[in-house]
Design an enzyme around this catalytic site. Structure first.
Site, PDB file in Angstrom:
ATOM      1  N   GLU A 207       0.836  -1.199   0.000  1.00  0.00           N
ATOM      2  CA  GLU A 207       0.000   0.000   0.000  1.00  0.00           C
ATOM      3  C   GLU A 207       0.869   1.246   0.000  1.00  0.00           C
ATOM      4  O   GLU A 207       2.012   1.211   0.492  1.00  0.00           O
ATOM      5  CB  GLU A 207      -0.875   0.046   1.261  1.00  0.00           C
ATOM      6  CG  GLU A 207      -1.961  -0.994   1.332  1.00  0.00           C
ATOM      7  CD  GLU A 207      -2.828  -0.823   2.569  1.00  0.00           C
ATOM      8  OE1 GLU A 207      -4.033  -0.599   2.413  1.00  0.00           O
ATOM      9  OE2 GLU A 207      -2.295  -0.925   3.699  1.00  0.00           O
ATOM     10  N   ASP A 213      -4.802   1.586   5.071  1.00  0.00           N
ATOM     11  CA  ASP A 213      -5.978   1.073   5.773  1.00  0.00           C
ATOM     12  C   ASP A 213      -5.956  -0.448   5.935  1.00  0.00           C
ATOM     13  O   ASP A 213      -6.359  -0.969   6.984  1.00  0.00           O
ATOM     14  CB  ASP A 213      -7.266   1.499   5.049  1.00  0.00           C
ATOM     15  CG  ASP A 213      -7.264   1.110   3.583  1.00  0.00           C
ATOM     16  OD1 ASP A 213      -6.416   1.635   2.839  1.00  0.00           O
ATOM     17  OD2 ASP A 213      -8.100   0.280   3.179  1.00  0.00           O
ATOM     18  N   SER A 307       0.154  -3.951 -11.880  1.00  0.00           N
ATOM     19  CA  SER A 307      -1.300  -4.002 -12.053  1.00  0.00           C
ATOM     20  C   SER A 307      -1.886  -3.114 -13.141  1.00  0.00           C
ATOM     21  O   SER A 307      -3.014  -3.343 -13.574  1.00  0.00           O
ATOM     22  CB  SER A 307      -2.002  -3.696 -10.721  1.00  0.00           C
ATOM     23  OG  SER A 307      -1.651  -2.409 -10.263  1.00  0.00           O
TER      24      SER A 307
END
Length: 326
Positions: A207, A213, A307
């Site tokens: 992340e 989160d 990605s």
């Protein structure tokens, strides 16, 4: 007593069958320079070569292709910061349906224009004050559309897992799989496929520092929210892990590491100069984690999901300008 998993390896395999001949089987790239930098054999699954330029087409098409003729006729709604919007728009077009997408006002223009180019109607909102899930549900209800969210949907999760399934089919056993984490759909599907095939594989999520989160939630043992992240990785600017994705990731993901925006920029530049590929910020975070030494005890054979690559030339040059240390 154990509950039945929401998404299984068989679901991922079924999604792969639906995607055959529709989605691209993206290449796996190698780099001796990268291997030497990292001290491991690295296999890059390049979803920047997927249709719409990102892995999102896999989950979107898998979900859309399962709708009834009546649902397809009525149309599809979704919400997205960019890549899922394009994916739903194209999947709707491929199946003879239509799409209405809720997008943040500050979505990169190239992503909005691409979604519109595939035929979607775009409705905008302020990501810093609006609840996109509630707004998306309201939009779908008002117009009688079927809502397909970007990650909290079993068919979307299963579709995303086909990227890891293909990678493991192409390179056989890996010691670790590293993937970006936003809402958690890609890594939930990927970990389902990877651990279904190789139970001992280590699955590591990445992340941006401003959007940690999932890392915080895994450490707390329950979903927690962070302020709306301000990061160049717009595809990972999520405040709370997905309601469906989090339990999967809680069970299957071994670790989540963080990368800074500067480390993401450096990875984008490395990919461009050494690998000759264009990667958007969210697509570069897993590679950034390796290059920045964020993984402890890097195992001998590592798979990395790159990605997406949806970024225009001006923004790419702007982000990479002045990056050194590559």
């Amino acid at each position: 007593m154990t509950s039945t998993p929401l998404v299984t390896l068989d679901d991922v395999r079924d999604a792969a069958a639906r995607l055959k001949g529709v989605a691209h089987r993206t290449p796996v790239l190698r780099s001796r320079t990268l291997d030497a930098r990292v001290g491991a054999e690295v296999h890059l699954k390049c979803e920047n070569f997927q249709r719409i330029g990102a892995f999102k087409f896999r989950g979107a098409y898998n979900a859309v292709s399962r709708l009834t003729p009546e649902q397809l006729s009525a149309g599809i709604a979704s919400f997205s910061s960019g890549n899922h919007a394009q994916a739903i728009a194209l999947a709707a077009r491929e199946t003879g349906s239509s799409a209405v997408i809720l997008m943040p006002e500050d979505t990169p223009r190239s992503k909005r224009e691409a979604a519109e180019g595939y035929g979607a109607e775009i409705v905008t909102y302020d990501r810093y004050s609006g609840d996109r899930t509630a707004l998306g549900q309201e939009l779908a209800a008002d117009r009688g559309l079927t809502l397909i969210p970007p990650y909290d949907h079993p068919d979307v999760i299963a579709g995303q897992g086909t990227a890891a399934l293909e990678l493991l089919e192409d390179v056989d056993a890996l010691d670790a799989l590293v993937a970006p984490v936003g809402g958690g759909g890609l890594i939930a599907g990927s970990s389902t496929a990877a651990k279904g095939l190789h139970p001992d594989i280590r699955v590591i999520g990445v992340e941006p520092e401003a959007g940690d989160d999932t890392k915080r939630s895994l450490e707390a043992g329950h979903r927690v929210s962070v302020p709306v992240p301000r990061t160049i990785a717009d595809g990972q600017a999520i405040e709370t892990p997905g309601e469906l994705t989090f339990p999967i990731n809680q069970r299957l993901v071994d670790e989540v590491v963080l990368v800074s925006d500067d480390e993401i920029r450096a990875a984008m530049r490395f990919a461009f100069e050494r690998l000759k590929i264009v990667v958007e910020p969210s697509g570069a975070t897993a590679l950034a984690a390796l290059l920045a030494g964020r993984l402890t005890d890097v195992p001998p054979r590592v798979g990395v999901i790159v990605s997406g690559g949806n970024i225009n030339t001006h923004r790419f040059a702007e982000l990479c300008a002045g990056v050194t240390g590559h």
